[in-house]
Design an enzyme around this catalytic site. Structure first.
Site, PDB file in Angstrom:
ATOM      1  N   SER A 112       0.799  -1.227   0.000  1.00 32.87           N
ATOM      2  CA  SER A 112       0.000   0.000   0.000  1.00 32.87           C
ATOM      3  C   SER A 112       0.829   1.274   0.000  1.00 32.87           C
ATOM      4  O   SER A 112       1.634   1.504  -0.895  1.00 32.87           O
ATOM      5  CB  SER A 112      -0.949  -0.046   1.193  1.00 32.87           C
ATOM      6  OG  SER A 112      -1.838   1.012   1.123  1.00 32.87           O
ATOM      7  N   HIS A 113       0.656   2.077   1.056  1.00 28.70           N
ATOM      8  CA  HIS A 113       1.312   3.381   1.112  1.00 28.70           C
ATOM      9  C   HIS A 113       2.723   3.281   1.688  1.00 28.70           C
ATOM     10  O   HIS A 113       3.409   4.296   1.793  1.00 28.70           O
ATOM     11  CB  HIS A 113       0.487   4.304   2.001  1.00 28.70           C
ATOM     12  CG  HIS A 113       0.277   3.696   3.357  1.00 28.70           C
ATOM     13  ND1 HIS A 113      -0.590   2.651   3.558  1.00 28.70           N
ATOM     14  CD2 HIS A 113       0.847   3.947   4.550  1.00 28.70           C
ATOM     15  CE1 HIS A 113      -0.548   2.289   4.830  1.00 28.70           C
ATOM     16  NE2 HIS A 113       0.316   3.061   5.454  1.00 28.70           N
ATOM     17  N   ASP A 277      -2.418   6.437  -3.442  1.00 30.36           N
ATOM     18  CA  ASP A 277      -1.263   5.789  -2.820  1.00 30.36           C
ATOM     19  C   ASP A 277      -0.652   4.696  -3.693  1.00 30.36           C
ATOM     20  O   ASP A 277      -1.013   4.552  -4.867  1.00 30.36           O
ATOM     21  CB  ASP A 277      -1.658   5.225  -1.449  1.00 30.36           C
ATOM     22  CG  ASP A 277      -2.604   4.037  -1.593  1.00 30.36           C
ATOM     23  OD1 ASP A 277      -3.356   4.000  -2.585  1.00 30.36           O
ATOM     24  OD2 ASP A 277      -2.593   3.156  -0.723  1.00 30.36           O
ATOM     25  N   ASP A 279      -0.990   1.450  -4.109  1.00 26.42           N
ATOM     26  CA  ASP A 279      -1.849   0.514  -4.840  1.00 26.42           C
ATOM     27  C   ASP A 279      -3.176   1.126  -5.280  1.00 26.42           C
ATOM     28  O   ASP A 279      -4.081   0.402  -5.712  1.00 26.42           O
ATOM     29  CB  ASP A 279      -2.098  -0.752  -4.011  1.00 26.42           C
ATOM     30  CG  ASP A 279      -2.776  -0.471  -2.680  1.00 26.42           C
ATOM     31  OD1 ASP A 279      -2.588   0.633  -2.146  1.00 26.42           O
ATOM     32  OD2 ASP A 279      -3.493  -1.355  -2.178  1.00 26.42           O
ATOM     33  N   ASP A 281      -5.702   2.609  -3.734  1.00 23.00           N
ATOM     34  CA  ASP A 281      -6.994   2.538  -3.039  1.00 23.00           C
ATOM     35  C   ASP A 281      -7.234   3.734  -2.124  1.00 23.00           C
ATOM     36  O   ASP A 281      -8.358   3.984  -1.714  1.00 23.00           O
ATOM     37  CB  ASP A 281      -7.183   1.204  -2.299  1.00 23.00           C
ATOM     38  CG  ASP A 281      -6.078   0.899  -1.318  1.00 23.00           C
ATOM     39  OD1 ASP A 281      -5.164   1.731  -1.159  1.00 23.00           O
ATOM     40  OD2 ASP A 281      -6.117  -0.188  -0.711  1.00 23.00           O
ATOM     41  N   ARG A 282      -6.184   4.489  -1.795  1.00 25.26           N
ATOM     42  CA  ARG A 282      -6.387   5.664  -0.934  1.00 25.26           C
ATOM     43  C   ARG A 282      -6.521   6.936  -1.768  1.00 25.26           C
ATOM     44  O   ARG A 282      -6.071   6.967  -2.917  1.00 25.26           O
ATOM     45  CB  ARG A 282      -5.190   5.853  -0.006  1.00 25.26           C
ATOM     46  CG  ARG A 282      -5.023   4.745   0.986  1.00 25.26           C
ATOM     47  CD  ARG A 282      -3.910   5.071   1.947  1.00 25.26           C
ATOM     48  NE  ARG A 282      -3.834   4.053   2.963  1.00 25.26           N
ATOM     49  CZ  ARG A 282      -3.345   4.238   4.175  1.00 25.26           C
ATOM     50  NH1 ARG A 282      -2.867   5.418   4.518  1.00 25.26           N
ATOM     51  NH2 ARG A 282      -3.309   3.267   5.058  1.00 25.26           N
ATOM     52  N   LYS A 376     -11.620   0.071  -1.069  1.00 26.06           N
ATOM     53  CA  LYS A 376     -11.581   1.516  -1.182  1.00 26.06           C
ATOM     54  C   LYS A 376     -10.959   1.854  -2.528  1.00 26.06           C
ATOM     55  O   LYS A 376     -10.236   1.031  -3.097  1.00 26.06           O
ATOM     56  CB  LYS A 376     -10.833   2.147  -0.019  1.00 26.06           C
ATOM     57  CG  LYS A 376      -9.454   1.614   0.288  1.00 26.06           C
ATOM     58  CD  LYS A 376      -9.002   2.247   1.595  1.00 26.06           C
ATOM     59  CE  LYS A 376      -7.553   1.977   1.912  1.00 26.06           C
ATOM     60  NZ  LYS A 376      -7.331   0.697   2.577  1.00 26.06           N
TER      61      LYS A 376
HETATM   62  C1  G16 Z   1      -5.060  -0.414   5.425  1.00 27.63           C
HETATM   63  C2  G16 Z   1      -6.458  -0.887   5.615  1.00 27.63           C
HETATM   64  C3  G16 Z   1      -7.327   0.227   6.108  1.00 27.63           C
HETATM   65  C4  G16 Z   1      -6.740   0.845   7.361  1.00 27.63           C
HETATM   66  C5  G16 Z   1      -5.311   1.286   7.099  1.00 27.63           C
HETATM   67  C6  G16 Z   1      -4.607   1.746   8.354  1.00 27.63           C
HETATM   68  O1  G16 Z   1      -5.034   0.492   4.366  1.00 27.63           O
HETATM   69  O2  G16 Z   1      -6.992  -1.397   4.417  1.00 27.63           O
HETATM   70  O3  G16 Z   1      -8.591  -0.281   6.339  1.00 27.63           O
HETATM   71  O4  G16 Z   1      -7.497   1.922   7.792  1.00 27.63           O
HETATM   72  O5  G16 Z   1      -4.577   0.210   6.596  1.00 27.63           O
HETATM   73  O6  G16 Z   1      -4.513   0.672   9.232  1.00 27.63           O
HETATM   74  P1  G16 Z   1      -3.610   0.747  10.519  1.00 27.63           P
HETATM   75  O7  G16 Z   1      -4.129   1.914  11.301  1.00 27.63           O
HETATM   76  O8  G16 Z   1      -3.831  -0.575  11.214  1.00 27.63           O
HETATM   77  O9  G16 Z   1      -2.188   0.977  10.085  1.00 27.63           O
HETATM   78  P2  G16 Z   1      -3.980   0.322   3.198  1.00 27.63           P
HETATM   79  O10 G16 Z   1      -4.270   1.436   2.257  1.00 27.63           O
HETATM   80  O11 G16 Z   1      -2.650   0.433   3.887  1.00 27.63           O
HETATM   81  O12 G16 Z   1      -4.210  -1.042   2.652  1.00 27.63           O
END
Ligand code: G16
Length: 543
Positions: A112-113, A277, A279, A281-282, A376
């Site tokens: 992800s990010h 981000d 991938d 999704d953000r 997302k």
């Molecule tokens: C993931 C999850 C999200 C979550 C975020 C932060 O996002 O898919 O639902 O809100 O992580 O999670 P945490 O607070 O546990 O670090 P992504 O975009 O990283 O896949």
């Protein structure tokens, strides 16, 4: 021919908030990726007649991992793999392919990010047949399988060519390399009013600045914003995906999307600024020198959804994660629809979306989505805002400030303390948890503690219970602070402190957010004894 490779189980393959995320070097250890992939296959009763989608955000190790997974899929008896061209799929595009081709799920390679490159992070997640992230019972079963593995299956074969749309066989398994960009863009064109957005862009009354952060959305953004909506190609910055995201941190927030921020603060800033981000999704939404918190973005979308073609019949319900501000709750109340509060993690929205209980959901962590895919979706959110601007003929700032006038403003911030020693972070949470009952009724800096509890969630659809989902303290006047340990970091622990204050009086909406929230952040820092447990006097990042 199938080869059985003896292996030893790893004890640390428990998926976090969103799949298994580790350093690239961890995934490069012999058998590490293979074990986790085999654990996924082992959770299927049989691989026969199964079709899976496969792709990733293009970060370092993506291509190697895809070759490994394809050979393992073939050896395990999967009948067909649908793979993104070049091994690339954004997370929402993968979710769309799973649903469009009615596959049995998909494997998405992304951290992800989190930063990429040889010293960065890598990740792998499994999405089920509804297109959404695997729910906890599935991730738990993958983890249990990973703990007792003694072998994995693969085949001996040359690497396949990922860079051409084509179909071929790999050890008896069908492989389709597909261009997901067209499929995804077609879906977006069905959801939003492209002619009206296009006409505003052509006349110059609507300008966009989009930062793809050298991550996966560049090609999708070019197809949608430039080719289909006629925006200038200069609209998209950092458009070429790179294995290390150009050395940047592909996290669309005020700390990391510097290039976009500079553009949005300039005198000729476009009407809408947005970033996504690693991938895809953000999303982050900006007006001219104006930041829209993800929680406000969700609330504005819910309040205005009837103006968008796809949602004109109204929303059946909405949902937000627990730490997300309650701005959307106010909208739901006015609309007379249900608002669900779930734990952090997109996987908790899946059952609600599939059961038709909600059509819009979002999180403070820069994620918003709807029932169009079960993930997302960054570009979808940008199109939603573009469509709104085209219809309402107002600026981002006007739309948001008018929303506050109607519903009140939820001042909001998140403090992250990254790379903490895990043991100290756990101690901090345990200490605070024990203290919670004694806090009720206390007066702190002008705020009276109404309630203090640990959040747990009972899924309204399958009845499953998820405990230990964050500590919450609520106050009078209306405010909340919340604490959680992140489930997506790869180094030590990350403590998140979320702060929210509701202000109904429009006269007070223009105050500076950090000044308004300072007493509450001070309360949080003192109650949790952050400095004492972690040695930190400042958060690593404030969003
Ligand atoms: C993931 C999850 C999200 C979550 C975020 C932060 O996002 O898919 O639902 O809100 O992580 O999670 P945490 O607070 O546990 O670090 P992504 O975009 O990283 O896949």
């Amino acid at each position: 021919m199938t080869i059985r490779i003896p292996t030893q189980a790893f004890s640390d393959q428990k998926p976090g908030t969103s799949g298994l995320r580790k350093k690239v070097t961890c995934f490069q250890q012999p058998h590490y990726l293979e074990n986790f992939v085999q654990a996924i296959f082992n959770t299927f009763q049989s691989c026969e007649n199964k079709t899976l989608v496969l792709g990733g955000d293009g970060r370092f190790y993506n291509r190697d991992a895809i070759q490994i997974i394809l050979k393992m899929a073939s050896a395990n008896g999967i009948s067909r793999m649908i793979v993104g061209l070049g091994g690339i799929l954004s997370t929402p595009a993968a979710s769309h392919l799973i649903r469009k081709y009615q596959t049995d799920g998909g494997i998405i390679l992304s951290a992800s990010h989190n930063p990429g490159g040889p010293k960065g992070d890598f990740g792998i997640k499994f999405n089920t047949a509804n297109g959404g992230p695997a729910p906890e019972n599935v991730t738990e079963s993958i983890y249990e399988n990973s703990l007792s593995l003694s072998q994995y299956l693969t085949i001996e074969s040359d690497d396949v060519n990922l860079d051409q749309v084509a179909s071929f066989e790999l050890g008896g398994m069908k492989v389709d390399i597909v261009d997901s960009v067209q499929d995804y863009a077609d879906l977006m064109e069905k959801l939003f009013d492209f002619p009206i957005i296009r006409s505003c862009i052509r006349t110059g009354s609507l300008q966009l600045g989009f930062d793809a952060m050298h991550a996966v959305t560049g090609p999708y953004a070019k197809e949608i914003f430039v080719r289909r909506l006629y925006a200038l190609s200069s609209t998209i910055i950092n458009a070429v995906p790179q294995e290390d995201f150009g050395g940047g941190h592909p996290d669309p927030n005020l700390s990391h999307a510097h290039d976009l921020l500079t553009i949005m603060q300039s005198s000729d800033a476009p009407d809408l600024g947005a970033a996504s981000d690693g991938d895809g999704d953000r999303n982050m939404i900006l007006g001219r020198d104006f930041f829209v918190t993800p929680s406000d973005s969700l609330a504005v979308m819910a309040a205005n959804a009837h103006l968008i073609q796809e949602y004109k019949m109204g929303l059946c319900g909405v949902a937000r994660s627990m730490p997300t501000s309650r701005a959307v709750d106010k909208v739901a109340e006015k609309l007379g629809i249900e608002c669900y509060e779930t734990p952090t993690g997109w996987k908790f929205f899946g059952n609600l979306l599939s059961a038709g209980k909600i059509s819009l959901c979002g999180e403070e962590s820069f994620g918003t989505g709807s029932d169009h895919v079960n993930e997302k979706d960054g570009i979808w959110a940008v199109l939603f805002w573009l469509n709104l601007l085209a219809v309402k003929k107002q600026s981002v700032e006007q739309i948001v400030t008018q929303h506050w006038k109607l519903f009140g403003r939820h001042f909001y911030a998140r403090f992250d303390y990254e790379k903490l020693e895990t043991e100290s972070a756990n101690k901090l949470i345990n200490d605070l948890r024990e203290k919670l009952p004694s806090l009720v009724g206390n007066q702190l800096q002008g705020f009276v503690v109404n309630d203090a509890y640990e959040f747990s969630y009972k899924d309204p659809i399958d009845g499953s219970i998820s405990e230990h989902q964050g500590l919450v303290i609520t106050f009078s006047p209306d405010a909340r602070i919340m604490f959680r340990l992140s489930g997506t970091g790869t180094e030590g622990a990350t403590l998140r402190l979320y702060i929210e204050l509701y202000e109904p009086d429009p006269e007070k909406h223009q105050q500076d957010v950090h000044t308004v929230l300072k007493p509450l952040s001070d309360i949080g820092i003192q109650l949790a004894k952050i400095e004492e447990f972690t040695g930190r006097t400042e958060p690593s990042v404030i969003t």
